[in-house]
Scaffold this active site. Structure first.
Site, mmCIF file in Angstrom:
data_model
loop_
_atom_site.group_PDB
_atom_site.id
_atom_site.type_symbol
_atom_site.label_atom_id
_atom_site.label_comp_id
_atom_site.label_asym_id
_atom_site.label_seq_id
_atom_site.Cartn_x
_atom_site.Cartn_y
_atom_site.Cartn_z
ATOM 1 N N GLY A 69 -66.820 38.138 -2.331
ATOM 2 C CA GLY A 69 -66.514 39.564 -2.300
ATOM 3 C C GLY A 69 -67.783 40.367 -2.108
ATOM 4 O O GLY A 69 -68.747 39.896 -1.507
ATOM 5 N N LYS A 90 -70.291 41.892 -9.165
ATOM 6 C CA LYS A 90 -69.695 41.136 -8.059
ATOM 7 C C LYS A 90 -68.179 41.222 -8.173
ATOM 8 O O LYS A 90 -67.581 40.677 -9.085
ATOM 9 C CB LYS A 90 -70.176 39.684 -8.079
ATOM 10 C CG LYS A 90 -69.641 38.854 -6.920
ATOM 11 C CD LYS A 90 -70.435 37.570 -6.697
ATOM 12 C CE LYS A 90 -70.200 36.547 -7.767
ATOM 13 N NZ LYS A 90 -70.804 35.236 -7.425
ATOM 14 N N ASP A 126 -74.220 24.546 -4.578
ATOM 15 C CA ASP A 126 -74.478 25.526 -3.515
ATOM 16 C C ASP A 126 -75.900 26.072 -3.625
ATOM 17 O O ASP A 126 -76.117 27.284 -3.567
ATOM 18 C CB ASP A 126 -73.452 26.663 -3.576
ATOM 19 C CG ASP A 126 -73.337 27.418 -2.252
ATOM 20 O OD1 ASP A 126 -73.771 26.871 -1.216
ATOM 21 O OD2 ASP A 126 -72.801 28.537 -2.248
#
Length: 890
Positions: free
Chosen positions: A596, A611, A708
Site C-alpha cells: 500500500g 503504512k 525480502d
C-alpha cells in the site's frame, strides 16, 4: 578525442541557449509594481527585461504614492511607486498559484520619503497566516529585500503586511517565481533568504534574470584573503537548481593554499535553524598529476562533506538534509585539503537560508474559496478586516466570523454574521460550502428571492436569522427546511416578531412523552443491575492466575479476520480516526509499494511512518498479520520499531518509527538529492543491517527468516543509522530438528535465493543470499538486474569483472577512489560467498557480522591516518546579513 571534448561542450552550449530562449517568456512569473497607476499600465524594466504590471487586481486596499523624484535615478523602475496601508491592521495581496508547487516570493521595500514624513517604517510580513519576517527601513534610500522559498498548500496565496507600531506599512514591488519542486529540499518549514553570493573574477554588482531563469538575485563577494579563478567554457548546470552560467564559471580559492579556508557568518537570530546550499564545479583544466580534493566541516569539526572532488565543468550541489543550528547564531565552515590533494578548495556559489516554521494551518480551502466568492458577490471589499485568511491567525480573524481551530487540520468557519452589511440580490449558494456553519445571520439587509433549500442540507446549522429583508420571499418555506424546524434541529428567524416554529402535533404527545420517560427510568435501572453483576464477576476473575498472553507466538494460520485475537494488543491498537489525525488526512506520501502507501504522521509529538494496507492487495492482510505478530515480539536497535497498528473495519495500518533519510537504495542512487554515501557510511550501514538480520536468525525464539532483504527495505534515520524493515513476508522456522521449512516462494526478483526458488525449501541461508546481493549493491551502486550488461545479474557481472583482477572497475565511481582497497576486496569476497549457489557453502549471518566489523576497522584506521594530515592554520572571511546585498541600483 579532442574533437569529442569540444563536441560535448557545444552540446552544453546548445542546451544553455535553449534554456535561455525558453526563459525569455517569463512563464509563471508574477511581477507587480505596487502602486503603479493606471491599471492598464505595463512596462519592461530596461536593466532586467522583466515585464511589470500594476498590483490593483491583487489587492483591495491601500493608497498609492511615489518616492521622491530626487531618488528615482538610483533605483530600478519597479520601486518608484509604492502602495501604503494607513488603514487596517492587516492588508493582504491574493495571488493565484498552483497548489503544492514551490515558489520564490520576494518583497522589495524602498521608502524614498514617499509620504514626506522622513519617518522610517517598521512592520511585519506574513506568508498566509504565518509570520515570514520583520521589515525595518534603515534609511530613505536603503533597499530592504525579503525573500522566501515556500510550497503553497492551496491554489492561492496571501502575502500580508501587518502593522506592528505607529508607522505605516508599505511595499514597492512583489515578485513570485516558480522553482523546481526537487530543489531546496527541507524536512519542514519554508526558507527565508539570509545570503546568496557568488565569486566573480572581476568587479561586478549582481546577477538576476535573464541570466538566472528563476530570477534569483546573486550578489558578488570579494575578499582580500581570496583569489578567483574562472573559465570561458560552458558549465553543465543540469540539476534541479538551474544555476546561471555566469555564476558557475567563476570560483573562489584561498590565497594560502596550504592552510584551511574558514568561512563564517552570524545569523540575525541566535537560535535560528538554517539550511546551507553550496554549488561546486571545477573550472580549471587539471593535469594528470593535479588533484583538488577537500573536506568540509563546521562548528568545531562536525562533518559536512568528506573527500569532495568538484566535477570538471559540471555542477555538484551540496546541502544539509536537515536543518542545523548554533547556540550563538555563529556558523564556521572549514574547507581543508585532504592528503591526496595538490590544489586548494574552491567554492563557486553559496546560499544560506533560515527556517520559517509554518505552524499555523490555513483555513479549509473550500471555505476560503466560498468566503472569497461571498466577498465578491456582495461587494464586501470595503470591510477592512476581510483580508488574507478568513480565520487564521485568530488575532486577525475576519469581522463577523467565528471559527474552530482543530489541532491537526485547518480552521473551520462555524458562524457568519453579515447583519447590516448592505447585501443585495439572492442568497448565494456559496454559503452551503461552509459545511460546519452553526449560526448564520443575514438580517437587516436588502436580500431578495426565495429562501434556498440548501439550508436544510447544512446539517450543522442551528440558527438562521433572515429578519429585516423586506424583499425576501418569506411565504414559501421549503418543505425540507420546515422538517428541520419541526424536528427542532434548526431555528429560523424570519422577522422581528416572527420565528418559524414546529407545526403542532396531536394532543397525545404529552402522554407518549410521559410513557417514554417511565420506560427510560426502568431501562436505566436494568442496566445498572447488569453492570454490578458483571463487575462482581470481573473482580473474581482478576483473582485467578495471570492473564493470557496478548500475542500468540508463531505464525497466525487463519485467514478469517474475525478469528484472529492473537494480534489484538490494546496498548498499541490505534483507531482509524486517530490514523487520519496523525497523518493530517494522509497529507504527505513517503512511498508506495505492493502492500500500500506509506504516509508521514505525528503521534504524541513524535514523527511516525504510517503504512496503509491497500484494499486491492491480494495477500495484504496475511502479510499485515505476520508483520504485527513479529514486530510485537521482537525488539532490536537495527530493526524498525512498531509504534502501533490499526485494525479498524476495512482499514489496516502499521505505524512505525519514522526514518528521516529514507531507504538505502534512494540514498545510493542520489534520488534524495543529498551527499554521496561515503565508504565509511556504507560499511557502517552494512554492519547495522547485518546485525538486525542476525538477531532475527539467532536472537528470536523461534528464529525468523525475513524473506525480502533488499536495499529498499534498509531504512536510514537522521544520523544515517540503518534499520531493517518490512517484515510482511517473514516466517519462523523450528528451533530443533530440520533447519528448512517448506513454503510457497516469495521475495523480490534478483534478491531471491535460487536454491529456495528451485526447491521451495526456506532457511536462514536464503536471507544470507539476499544480503550478499545487498553488499554487492553497496560496493558497486549498480542495479541488481541490468539487461544492457553482458551479464545482467549483479552477481555474475561482479564475478566477471573480478577476473581482470582490478577492484576499481566495480567500486562505485562516485566514491572517487576514497576507500580502503583491502576493505573493498574483503567485502566483495564476503558478498560472493553469501551468494554461493549452494546454501551449505554460504556463511551464517553471525560470520557476516564479524567480517563486516573487520572492514569497518580497516576503514577507521585509514580515516584516522588521513585526518592527521590536515593543516591547523586558517584563512577566513565573513558574510553579513542579506540587507547588505540588496540590489537597488541600476
Amino acid at each position: 578525442m579532442k574533437s569529442l571534448h569540444w563536441f560535448l561542450h557545444l552540446l552544453i552550449i546548445a542546451f544553455t541557449v535553449l534554456r535561455s530562449v525558453e526563459a525569455q517568456n517569463q512563464a509563471g512569473f508574477i511581477s507587480l509594481d505596487c502602486g503603479l497607476v493606471p491599471k492598464e499600465t505595463t512596462y519592461t524594466e530596461k536593466s532586467t527585461n522583466i515585464t511589470y504590471k500594476s498590483d490593483v487586481d491583487y489587492i483591495d486596499s491601500g493608497l498609492v504614492g511615489k518616492i521622491n523624484d530626487a531618488y528615482k535615478t538610483q533605483f530600478q523602475q519597479q520601486v518608484w511607486a509604492v502602495r501604503s496601508f494607513p488603514v487596517g491592521q492587516r492588508n493582504c495581496y491574493n495571488v493565484n498559484l498552483t497548489a503544492n508547487n514551490k515558489y520564490l516570493i520576494r518583497g522589495t521595500f524602498v521608502y524614498g520619503n514617499y509620504d514626506g514624513l522622513n519617518q522610517f517604517p517598521s512592520f511585519d510580513l506574513h506568508i498566509g497566516p504565518n509570520k515570514w519576517s520583520s521589515v525595518k527601513i534603515l534609511g530613505v534610500t536603503n533597499t530592504s529585500m525579503h525573500e522566501i522559498i515556500h510550497v503553497v498548500p492551496q491554489d492561492s496565496l496571501e502575502v500580508c503586511l501587518v502593522k506592528t507600531g505607529p508607522t505605516t506599512p508599505f511595499i514597492s514591488s512583489l515578485e513570485v517565481r516558480p522553482l523546481n519542486n526537487e530543489s531546496y529540499l527541507t524536512q519542514s518549514g519554508s526558507l527565508m533568504l539570509f545570503a546568496r553570493v557568488y565569486f566573480p573574477s572581476s568587479s561586478s554588482s549582481f546577477i538576476r534574470y535573464d541570466e538566472d531563469i528563476h530570477d534569483r538575485v546573486w550578489n558578488s563577494f570579494t575578499d582580500d584573503e581570496t583569489v578567483w579563478i574562472s573559465t570561458d567554457l560552458p558549465i553543465d548546470t543540469s540539476n534541479s537548481y538551474d544555476m546561471p552560467q555566469s555564476v558557475m564559471k567563476t570560483a573562489a580559492v584561498p590565497k594560502n593554499a596550504s592552510e584551511p579556508w574558514l568561512l563564517w557568518w552570524t545569523l540575525d537570530e541566535n537560535t535560528a535553524q538554517s539550511y546551507v546550499y553550496m554549488h561546486f564545479a571545477e573550472v580549471q583544466n587539471l593535469t594528470a598529476n593535479e588533484t583538488r580534493e577537500f573536506n568540509i566541516t563546521y562548528n568545531g569539526g562536525l562533518r559536512w562533506f568528506s573527500y569532495l572532488r568538484p566535477p570538471n565543468l559540471s555542477i555538484s550541489t551540496i546541502f544539509n538534509p536537515r536543518a542545523v543550528s548554533s547556540s550563538n547564531g555563529i556558523f564556521n565552515f572549514t574547507f581543508a585539503m585532504t592528503g591526496n590533494s595538490t590544489l586548494p578548495p574552491l567554492l563557486n556559489a553559496l546560499e544560506i537560508y533560515t527556517v520559517v516554521d509554518i505552524l499555523q494551518l490555513e483555513t479549509n480551502k473550500d471555505e476560503v474559496s466560498a468566503m472569497m466568492n461571498i466577498k465578491e458577490t456582495y461587494g464586501l471589499s470595503k470591510k477592512i478586516s476581510w483580508q488574507g485568511d478568513p480565520c487564521a491567525p485568530q488575532l486577525y480573524r475576519w469581522e463577523g466570523l467565528n471559527c474552530s481551530y482543530p489541532d491537526s487540520e485547518g480552521s473551520r468557519i462555524i458562524s457568519l454574521n453579515l447583519n447590516g452589511s448592505e447585501l443585495t440580490g439572492s442568497i448565494t449558494s456559496d454559503i452551503s460550502k461552509l459545511t460546519l456553519l452553526t449560526v448564520l445571520d443575514l438580517s437587516n439587509n436588502d436580500l431578495s428571492g426565495d429562501i434556498p433549500t440548501f439550508f436544510a442540507e447544512m446539517k450543522s446549522l442551528k440558527l438562521i436569522n433572515l429578519s429585516g429583508n423586506p424583499n425576501l420571499n418569506l411565504t414559501a418555506i421549503p418543505d425540507s427546511l420546515q422538517q428541520r424546524v419541526n424536528s427542532k434541529s434548526l431555528t429560523l428567524i424570519l422577522g422581528e416578531n416572527l420565528t418559524l416554529t414546529p407545526k403542532k402535533e396531536s394532543k397525545k404527545v404529552p402522554m407518549v412523552a410521559i410513557a417514554a420517560s417511565v420506560a427510560g427510568v426502568f431501562a436505566l435501572l436494568v442496566i445498572l443491575a447488569i453492570f454490578f453483576v458483571i463487575k462482581r464477576k470481573n473482580v473474581k476473575a482478576h483473582k485467578s492466575p495471570g492473564p493470557p498472553p496478548l500475542v500468540t507466538p508463531g505464525i497466525v494460520k487463519s485467514e478469517t479476520r474475525s478469528s484472529n485475537p492473537s494480534i489484538i494488543t490494546r496498548e498499541r491498537k490505534i483507531t482509524y480516526p486517530e490514523v487520519l489525525k496523525m497523518t493530517n488526512n494522509f497529507e504527505r506520501v513517503l512511498g508506495k509499494g505492493g502492500f500500500g502507501t506509506v504516509y508521514h504522521g505525528n503521534l504524541d509529538g513524535a514523527e511516525v511512518a504510517v503504512k496503509m494496507l491497500s484494499h486491492s492487495s491480494a495477500q495484504g492482510y496475511k502479510e499485515f498479520k505476520a508483520e504485527v505478530e513479529l514486530l510485537l515480539r521482537v525488539h532490536h536497535r537495527h530493526l524498525v520499531g512498531l509504534v502501533g497498528y490499526c485494525d479498524d473495519g476495512d482499514n489496516l495500518a502499521l505505524i512505525y518509527e519514522y526514518m528521516a533519510n529514507g531507504d538505502l537504495r534512494e540514498n545510493m542512487s542520489g534520488k534524495r538529492g543529498g551527499n554521496v554515501l561515503t565508504w565509511e557510511n556504507r560499511m557502517q550501514i552494512a554492519v547495522e543491517a547485518a546485525q538486525g538480520l542476525e538477531y532475527l536468525h539467532n536472537g528470536c525464539r523461534p528464529p525468523m527468516v525475513h524473506r525480502d532483504v533488499k536495499t529498499t527495505n534498509i531504512l536510514l534515520n537522521e544520523r544515517c543509522g540503518a534499520k531493517l524493515a518490512d517484515f510482511g513476508l517473514s516466517r519462523s522456522f523450528p528451533i530443533d530438528g530440520e533447519c528448512h521449512v517448506s513454503t510457497v516462494v516469495a521475495g523480490t526478483p534478483g534478491y531471491l535465493d535460487p536454491e529456495y526458488y528451485r526447491t521451495n525449501w526456506l532457511s536462514e541461508k536464503s536471507d544470507v543470499y539476499s544480503f550478499g546481493v545487498v553488499l554487492l549493491e553497496i560496493v558497486t551502486n549498480q542495479p541488481v538486474i541490468d539487461k544492457t550488461r553482458e551479464r545482467p545479474h549483479i552477481n555474475d557481472w561482479v564475478g566477471f569483472m573480478l577476473t581482470k583482477g582490478d577492484i576499481k572497475s566495480i567500486v562505485d565511481p562516485k566514491l572517487m577512489g576514497d576507500y580502503d582497497t583491502n576493505g573493498a576486496w574483503k567485502i566483495v569476497e564476503l558478498a560472493l560467498a553469501c551468494v554461493n549457489p549452494s546454501s551449505n557453502r554460504r556463511p551464517t549471518m553471525a560470520h557476516v557480522v564479524m567480517e563486516l566489523n573487520d572492514c569497518v576497522a580497516l576503514e577507521n584506521a585509514r580515516r584516522q591516518g588521513s585526518e592527521e594530515m590536515y593543516s591547523m592554520g586558517s584563512v577566513d572571511y565573513s558574510l553579513s546579513s542579506t540587507s547588505d546585498f540588496a540590489p537597488g541600483a541600476r
